[in-house]
Design a protein around this motif. Structure first.
Motif, PDB file in Angstrom:
ATOM      1  N   GLY A  66       7.036  -2.534 -10.185  1.00 22.60           N
ATOM      2  CA  GLY A  66       5.909  -2.101  -9.369  1.00 22.60           C
ATOM      3  C   GLY A  66       6.295  -0.909  -8.520  1.00 22.60           C
ATOM      4  N   ALA A  67       5.268  -0.247  -7.978  1.00 24.61           N
ATOM      5  CA  ALA A  67       5.482   0.864  -7.045  1.00 24.61           C
ATOM      6  C   ALA A  67       5.165   0.382  -5.621  1.00 24.61           C
ATOM      7  N   GLN A  68       5.384   1.247  -4.663  1.00 22.65           N
ATOM      8  CA  GLN A  68       5.258   0.814  -3.264  1.00 22.65           C
ATOM      9  C   GLN A  68       4.129   1.472  -2.493  1.00 22.65           C
ATOM     10  N   ASN A  69       3.506   2.472  -3.085  1.00 18.42           N
ATOM     11  CA  ASN A  69       2.380   3.150  -2.425  1.00 18.42           C
ATOM     12  C   ASN A  69       1.868   4.213  -3.385  1.00 18.42           C
ATOM     13  N   CYS A  70       0.703   4.749  -3.112  1.00 17.58           N
ATOM     14  CA  CYS A  70       0.221   5.891  -3.895  1.00 17.58           C
ATOM     15  C   CYS A  70      -0.728   6.710  -3.027  1.00 17.58           C
ATOM     16  N   HIS A  71      -1.083   7.891  -3.518  1.00 19.52           N
ATOM     17  CA  HIS A  71      -2.113   8.678  -2.840  1.00 19.52           C
ATOM     18  C   HIS A  71      -3.480   8.087  -3.180  1.00 19.52           C
ATOM     19  N   LYS A  89       1.290   4.467 -13.045  1.00 25.86           N
ATOM     20  CA  LYS A  89       1.001   3.648 -14.239  1.00 25.86           C
ATOM     21  C   LYS A  89       1.733   4.231 -15.456  1.00 25.86           C
ATOM     22  N   LYS A  90       1.679   5.559 -15.570  1.00 24.81           N
ATOM     23  CA  LYS A  90       2.344   6.206 -16.711  1.00 24.81           C
ATOM     24  C   LYS A  90       3.862   6.020 -16.683  1.00 24.81           C
ATOM     25  N   MET A  91       4.415   5.806 -15.486  1.00 25.68           N
ATOM     26  CA  MET A  91       5.868   5.608 -15.358  1.00 25.68           C
ATOM     27  C   MET A  91       6.273   4.154 -15.591  1.00 25.68           C
ATOM     28  N   GLY A  92       5.289   3.282 -15.809  1.00 24.04           N
ATOM     29  CA  GLY A  92       5.624   1.886 -16.121  1.00 24.04           C
ATOM     30  C   GLY A  92       5.316   0.877 -15.033  1.00 24.04           C
ATOM     31  N   ALA A  93       4.689   1.327 -13.946  1.00 22.51           N
ATOM     32  CA  ALA A  93       4.346   0.360 -12.887  1.00 22.51           C
ATOM     33  C   ALA A  93       3.231  -0.562 -13.367  1.00 22.51           C
ATOM     34  N   LYS A  94       3.389  -1.842 -13.095  1.00 21.54           N
ATOM     35  CA  LYS A  94       2.330  -2.818 -13.396  1.00 21.54           C
ATOM     36  C   LYS A  94       1.718  -3.331 -12.082  1.00 21.54           C
ATOM     37  N   TYR A  95       2.463  -3.186 -11.019  1.00 22.38           N
ATOM     38  CA  TYR A  95       2.033  -3.663  -9.697  1.00 22.38           C
ATOM     39  C   TYR A  95       2.154  -2.514  -8.702  1.00 22.38           C
ATOM     40  N   ILE A  96       1.450  -2.646  -7.576  1.00 15.82           N
ATOM     41  CA  ILE A  96       1.633  -1.655  -6.516  1.00 15.82           C
ATOM     42  C   ILE A  96       1.388  -2.305  -5.153  1.00 15.82           C
ATOM     43  N   ASN A 103       3.500   1.800   6.224  1.00 19.64           N
ATOM     44  CA  ASN A 103       2.622   2.927   5.892  1.00 19.64           C
ATOM     45  C   ASN A 103       1.426   3.000   6.831  1.00 19.64           C
ATOM     46  N   ARG A 104       0.926   1.840   7.216  1.00 16.28           N
ATOM     47  CA  ARG A 104      -0.173   1.844   8.197  1.00 16.28           C
ATOM     48  C   ARG A 104       0.292   2.543   9.478  1.00 16.28           C
ATOM     49  N   SER A 105       1.549   2.299   9.864  1.00 16.81           N
ATOM     50  CA  SER A 105       2.044   2.864  11.134  1.00 16.81           C
ATOM     51  C   SER A 105       2.186   4.385  11.047  1.00 16.81           C
ATOM     52  N   ILE A 113      -6.817   3.009   2.746  1.00 15.51           N
ATOM     53  CA  ILE A 113      -6.268   1.897   1.948  1.00 15.51           C
ATOM     54  C   ILE A 113      -7.305   1.435   0.924  1.00 15.51           C
ATOM     55  N   LYS A 114      -8.569   1.397   1.335  1.00 12.39           N
ATOM     56  CA  LYS A 114      -9.625   0.997   0.384  1.00 12.39           C
ATOM     57  C   LYS A 114      -9.661   1.956  -0.814  1.00 12.39           C
ATOM     58  N   ARG A 115      -9.537   3.243  -0.549  1.00 13.63           N
ATOM     59  CA  ARG A 115      -9.550   4.225  -1.647  1.00 13.63           C
ATOM     60  C   ARG A 115      -8.312   4.054  -2.547  1.00 13.63           C
ATOM     61  N   LYS A 116      -7.185   3.755  -1.913  1.00 13.57           N
ATOM     62  CA  LYS A 116      -5.968   3.532  -2.709  1.00 13.57           C
ATOM     63  C   LYS A 116      -6.143   2.305  -3.616  1.00 13.57           C
TER      64      LYS A 116
END
Ligand code: PGA
Length: 252
Positions: A66-71, A89-96, A103-105, A113-116
């Motif tokens: 999984g990844a840890q955040n995205c734009h 997703k293209k790099m193989g992440a199944k979770y995020i 990140n909120r801080s 966050i809703k858009r992400k």
């Protein structure tokens, strides 16, 4: 202890290089050896720099990346230094992981966050949506109000709830070795479940994880709370031994 599938999700944060694959390899070897771990699902959320490399090396049904955040923007765009859900997703992440308090801080709002979450779900990623109160909110009895605000602020009724995990991570517990009292935690998890059932108008709400200073010693306290579907593990997931001991002790 129940027979349901339990999730052990590592959040490596800003840690690791190519050589760190040995951590994942050891975890995979350990759980593949023993049938009793068929009931657990392992996810390692690693830095973007390692996703593709690990994805090519990892051949396992039991372990996902999984990844840890995205734009928040979908696809590609003029956002220097950023990465979209599509690219992950293209790099193989199944979770995020999204909405982590770290990140909120740094200024992530409920709307961002809703858009992400929206763009991650479009890529069919499993979203680990983090919520949690800070110490002041806890002390002032505002935990439930805070959690409800975070849920309502970033989730939408039309979201696919089967692809969403809620990670309850009290901010005062992250990296501090402080954990909630068992009773308090059970009540909070029950509250989140009730709130989500109401929100999604269902009796089958998203899975709920606990995160915050989970380690091999305290995992037994959590295993008595059947309502918890799994764990988001930070510091202790950077060591194969600690991560394996957490799983081992959970099923003891
Ligand atoms: P911790 O971190 O396990 O080191 O407390 C948890 C998290 O930030 O997800």
């Amino acid at each position: 202890m129940t027979n349901n599938l339990k999730y052990f999700i590592g959040n490596w944060k800003m840690f690791g290089d190519f050589g760190s694959f040995k951590i994942i390899h050891k975890i995979n070897q350990y759980i593949s050896k023993n049938k009793k771990f068929n009931k657990c699902k392992i996810v390692l959320c690693v830095p973007n720099t390692l996703l593709d490399f690990f994805n090519k090396k990892l051949k396992s049904q039991l372990v996902s990346l999984g990844a840890q955040n995205c734009h928040q923007e979908e696809g590609y765009g003029a956002f220097t230094g950023s990465v979209s859900a599509l690219m992950l997703k293209k790099m193989g992440a199944k979770y995020i992981i999204l909405g982590h308090s770290e990140n909120r801080s740094e200024g992530e709002t409920y709307g961002i966050i809703k858009r992400k979450i929206t763009s991650a779900l479009k890529q069919k990623l499993n979203v680990i949506f983090c919520i949690g109160e800070n110490y002041k909110e806890k002390k002032n009895g505002k935990t439930f109000i805070t959690l409800r605000k975070q849920i309502k602020g970033s989730l939408e009724k039309k979201f696919n709830k089967n692809k969403i995990f809620i990670a309850y991570e009290p901010i005062w517990s992250i990296g501090t070795n402080k954990i909630p009292k068992t009773n308090e935690l059970r009540n909070t998890i029950k509250f989140i479940k009730r709130d989500l059932n109401f929100f999604f108008n269902t009796n089958k709400c998203p899975k709920i994880l606990y995160g915050g200073s989970v380690n091999p010693k305290n995992i037994r306290l959590f295993s008595s709370i059947a309502e918890i579907d799994g764990f988001l593990i930070g510091g202790a997931s950077q060591s194969s031994k600690k991560f394996i001991d957490i799983i081992k002790n959970y099923y003891k």
